[in-house]
Design a protein around this motif. Structure first.
Motif, PDB file in Angstrom:
ATOM      1  N   TYR A 159      -4.716   8.535   8.498  1.00  0.00           N
ATOM      2  CA  TYR A 159      -3.258   8.315   8.477  1.00  0.00           C
ATOM      3  C   TYR A 159      -2.564   9.247   7.490  1.00  0.00           C
ATOM      4  O   TYR A 159      -1.328   9.293   7.452  1.00  0.00           O
ATOM      5  CB  TYR A 159      -2.944   6.857   8.099  1.00  0.00           C
ATOM      6  CG  TYR A 159      -3.277   5.866   9.196  1.00  0.00           C
ATOM      7  CD1 TYR A 159      -2.490   5.779  10.341  1.00  0.00           C
ATOM      8  CD2 TYR A 159      -4.362   4.996   9.076  1.00  0.00           C
ATOM      9  CE1 TYR A 159      -2.783   4.869  11.336  1.00  0.00           C
ATOM     10  CE2 TYR A 159      -4.658   4.075  10.060  1.00  0.00           C
ATOM     11  CZ  TYR A 159      -3.870   4.023  11.191  1.00  0.00           C
ATOM     12  OH  TYR A 159      -4.163   3.113  12.190  1.00  0.00           O
TER      13      TYR A 159
ATOM     14  N   VAL B 265       2.304   0.730   3.582  1.00  0.00           N
ATOM     15  CA  VAL B 265       2.232  -0.547   4.291  1.00  0.00           C
ATOM     16  C   VAL B 265       3.135  -1.536   3.553  1.00  0.00           C
ATOM     17  O   VAL B 265       3.040  -1.680   2.314  1.00  0.00           O
ATOM     18  CB  VAL B 265       0.793  -1.079   4.366  1.00  0.00           C
ATOM     19  CG1 VAL B 265       0.777  -2.449   5.069  1.00  0.00           C
ATOM     20  CG2 VAL B 265      -0.106  -0.103   5.106  1.00  0.00           C
TER      21      VAL B 265
ATOM     22  N   PRO C 195      -2.511  -6.660   6.695  1.00  0.00           N
ATOM     23  CA  PRO C 195      -2.307  -5.328   6.146  1.00  0.00           C
ATOM     24  C   PRO C 195      -3.344  -4.303   6.598  1.00  0.00           C
ATOM     25  O   PRO C 195      -3.114  -3.099   6.435  1.00  0.00           O
ATOM     26  CB  PRO C 195      -2.399  -5.562   4.633  1.00  0.00           C
ATOM     27  CG  PRO C 195      -3.245  -6.777   4.485  1.00  0.00           C
ATOM     28  CD  PRO C 195      -2.909  -7.642   5.659  1.00  0.00           C
TER      29      PRO C 195
ATOM     30  N   ASP D 171       0.294   7.225   3.577  1.00  0.00           N
ATOM     31  CA  ASP D 171       0.926   6.142   4.340  1.00  0.00           C
ATOM     32  C   ASP D 171       1.475   5.067   3.412  1.00  0.00           C
ATOM     33  O   ASP D 171       1.159   5.021   2.206  1.00  0.00           O
ATOM     34  CB  ASP D 171      -0.046   5.549   5.366  1.00  0.00           C
ATOM     35  CG  ASP D 171      -0.915   4.445   4.780  1.00  0.00           C
ATOM     36  OD1 ASP D 171      -1.218   4.528   3.562  1.00  0.00           O
ATOM     37  OD2 ASP D 171      -1.292   3.530   5.524  1.00  0.00           O
TER      38      ASP D 171
ATOM     39  N   ASP E 165      -3.194  -4.642  14.681  1.00  0.00           N
ATOM     40  CA  ASP E 165      -1.948  -4.115  15.246  1.00  0.00           C
ATOM     41  C   ASP E 165      -1.442  -4.966  16.412  1.00  0.00           C
ATOM     42  O   ASP E 165      -2.208  -5.614  17.122  1.00  0.00           O
ATOM     43  CB  ASP E 165      -2.152  -2.680  15.707  1.00  0.00           C
ATOM     44  CG  ASP E 165      -3.316  -2.529  16.669  1.00  0.00           C
ATOM     45  OD1 ASP E 165      -4.466  -2.444  16.166  1.00  0.00           O
ATOM     46  OD2 ASP E 165      -3.077  -2.519  17.888  1.00  0.00           O
TER      47      ASP E 165
ATOM     48  N   TYR F 286      -6.198  -2.175   9.064  1.00  0.00           N
ATOM     49  CA  TYR F 286      -6.370  -1.557  10.388  1.00  0.00           C
ATOM     50  C   TYR F 286      -7.062  -2.550  11.339  1.00  0.00           C
ATOM     51  O   TYR F 286      -7.963  -3.283  10.947  1.00  0.00           O
ATOM     52  CB  TYR F 286      -7.232  -0.300  10.254  1.00  0.00           C
ATOM     53  CG  TYR F 286      -7.616   0.328  11.560  1.00  0.00           C
ATOM     54  CD1 TYR F 286      -6.735   1.145  12.238  1.00  0.00           C
ATOM     55  CD2 TYR F 286      -8.900   0.105  12.107  1.00  0.00           C
ATOM     56  CE1 TYR F 286      -7.100   1.738  13.449  1.00  0.00           C
ATOM     57  CE2 TYR F 286      -9.267   0.692  13.316  1.00  0.00           C
ATOM     58  CZ  TYR F 286      -8.354   1.499  13.977  1.00  0.00           C
ATOM     59  OH  TYR F 286      -8.717   2.084  15.181  1.00  0.00           O
TER      60      TYR F 286
ATOM     61  N   GLN G 169       3.531  -0.352   9.084  1.00  0.00           N
ATOM     62  CA  GLN G 169       2.840   0.789   8.491  1.00  0.00           C
ATOM     63  C   GLN G 169       3.498   2.090   8.924  1.00  0.00           C
ATOM     64  O   GLN G 169       3.938   2.226  10.076  1.00  0.00           O
ATOM     65  CB  GLN G 169       1.365   0.782   8.910  1.00  0.00           C
ATOM     66  CG  GLN G 169       0.533   1.809   8.176  1.00  0.00           C
ATOM     67  CD  GLN G 169      -0.166   2.770   9.137  1.00  0.00           C
ATOM     68  OE1 GLN G 169       0.149   2.833  10.332  1.00  0.00           O
ATOM     69  NE2 GLN G 169      -1.107   3.550   8.610  1.00  0.00           N
TER      70      GLN G 169
ATOM     71  N   TYR H  14       3.490  -7.239   8.936  1.00  0.00           N
ATOM     72  CA  TYR H  14       3.316  -6.000   8.179  1.00  0.00           C
ATOM     73  C   TYR H  14       3.741  -4.817   9.039  1.00  0.00           C
ATOM     74  O   TYR H  14       3.595  -4.839  10.267  1.00  0.00           O
ATOM     75  CB  TYR H  14       1.861  -5.822   7.754  1.00  0.00           C
ATOM     76  CG  TYR H  14       1.396  -6.869   6.766  1.00  0.00           C
ATOM     77  CD1 TYR H  14       1.360  -6.596   5.404  1.00  0.00           C
ATOM     78  CD2 TYR H  14       0.995  -8.125   7.214  1.00  0.00           C
ATOM     79  CE1 TYR H  14       0.930  -7.555   4.498  1.00  0.00           C
ATOM     80  CE2 TYR H  14       0.573  -9.092   6.310  1.00  0.00           C
ATOM     81  CZ  TYR H  14       0.551  -8.806   4.952  1.00  0.00           C
ATOM     82  OH  TYR H  14       0.136  -9.765   4.063  1.00  0.00           O
TER      83      TYR H  14
ATOM     84  N   GLU I 228       0.850  -1.193   0.000  1.00  0.00           N
ATOM     85  CA  GLU I 228       0.000   0.000   0.000  1.00  0.00           C
ATOM     86  C   GLU I 228       0.881   1.236   0.000  1.00  0.00           C
ATOM     87  O   GLU I 228       1.870   1.304   0.744  1.00  0.00           O
ATOM     88  CB  GLU I 228      -0.901   0.006   1.235  1.00  0.00           C
ATOM     89  CG  GLU I 228      -1.856   1.199   1.302  1.00  0.00           C
ATOM     90  CD  GLU I 228      -2.764   1.157   2.524  1.00  0.00           C
ATOM     91  OE1 GLU I 228      -2.997   2.237   3.129  1.00  0.00           O
ATOM     92  OE2 GLU I 228      -3.222   0.057   2.871  1.00  0.00           O
TER      93      GLU I 228
END
Length: 262
Positions: A185, A190, A243, A188, A248, A245, A200, A198, A178
């Motif tokens: 964000y 990724v 990948p 950004d 995390d 949101y 970010q 991953y 990404e």
């Protein structure tokens, strides 16, 4: 009365007559000194070759020819020996040169192999090595910090102090999945990491990579900024299991697990 046989015109004198005549002739020559003079004359004496003189000359000539043949044979043997010695010396020189060449080639091949091993080791180290995303920076907001600034009620990553335009680096090797605008964000990136996780990078002022591009540890991928939902320039960094949101994980623990001091 004695009879004597007349010597005819065509009759050869008898042996007795011939002997008597020869003796009388010799006596006459002796009396006149002719034979003595012939004996004493040096010129006449020199004209008569000594006995065996021809044989001596023949033997001398034969000995000289044999000497010449022997000398020629000896010279030929010496030349052959010298030629053989030269051939042996040349063979030794060629052999030594070949051995030296093989040794040199062996050293070159070993050097090449060592370089290849070093390159492979560097690649392996690069694939597994990790770095901090911003050199000389520090964390200003920790993971899971609560507050109204975040829609989820807590911070899903960590913030690194960085003025706008500070180089941002990929923390490890991976592939960009990404790169562009991502709402809160801002700009950004990724990256799918080599180990399947991953990372970010958010609020960027500019992007330096595109989707599908491979990156190496420490490679500059963007410049920090203040795009999206922010109160000032900084770098928002997340570690994720997917990948998107909401996947995390603790970024500090993640970096430390890869040998990065944060």
């Amino acid at each position: 009365m004695a009879f004597t046989r007349a010597i005819g015109k065509y009759r050869r004198p008898s042996r007795l007559v011939r002997s008597t005549a020869y003796a009388a002739g010799i006596a006459a020559l002796t009396a006149t000194g002719v034979i003595g003079g012939l004996t004493a004359a040096p010129a006449l004496a020199a004209e008569r070759p000594p006995e065996g003189a021809g044989l001596t000359r023949a033997l001398s000539s034969g000995a000289s020819t044999a000497d010449r043949i022997g000398a020629q044979a000896a010279a030929q043997r010496q030349a052959a020996d010298e030629a053989a010695a030269r051939r042996k010396a040349e063979e030794r020189a060629w052999k030594a040169a070949g051995q030296a060449k093989r040794r040199a080639e062996g050293r070159i091949e070993k050097h090449r192999a060592a370089k290849k091993r070093a390159a492979r080791a560097a690649v392996r180290g690069g694939l597994t090595g990790y770095v901090v995303p911003i050199i000389g920076s520090y964390v200003t907001t920790g993971y899971r910090t609560g507050g109204s600034l975040w829609s989820s009620g807590s911070h899903t990553g960590i913030d690194f102090h960085a003025a706008t335009g500070t180089p941002v680096r990929a923390v490890g090797a991976g592939t960009v999945v990404e790169a562009g605008w991502a709402g809160a964000y801002g700009n950004d990136i990724v990256i799918r990491m080599h180990d399947g996780t991953y990372t970010q990078y958010g609020h960027l002022s500019s992007l330096g990579v595109t989707v599908g591009q491979s990156v190496a540890p420490g490679q500059r991928i963007a410049l920090s900024g203040a795009t999206g939902n922010v109160t000032g320039p900084h770098l928002h960094f997340e570690a994720r299991t997917a990948p998107d949101y909401g996947s995390d994980i603790d970024p500090v623990a993640y970096l430390r697990s890869h040998g990065v001091v944060v």
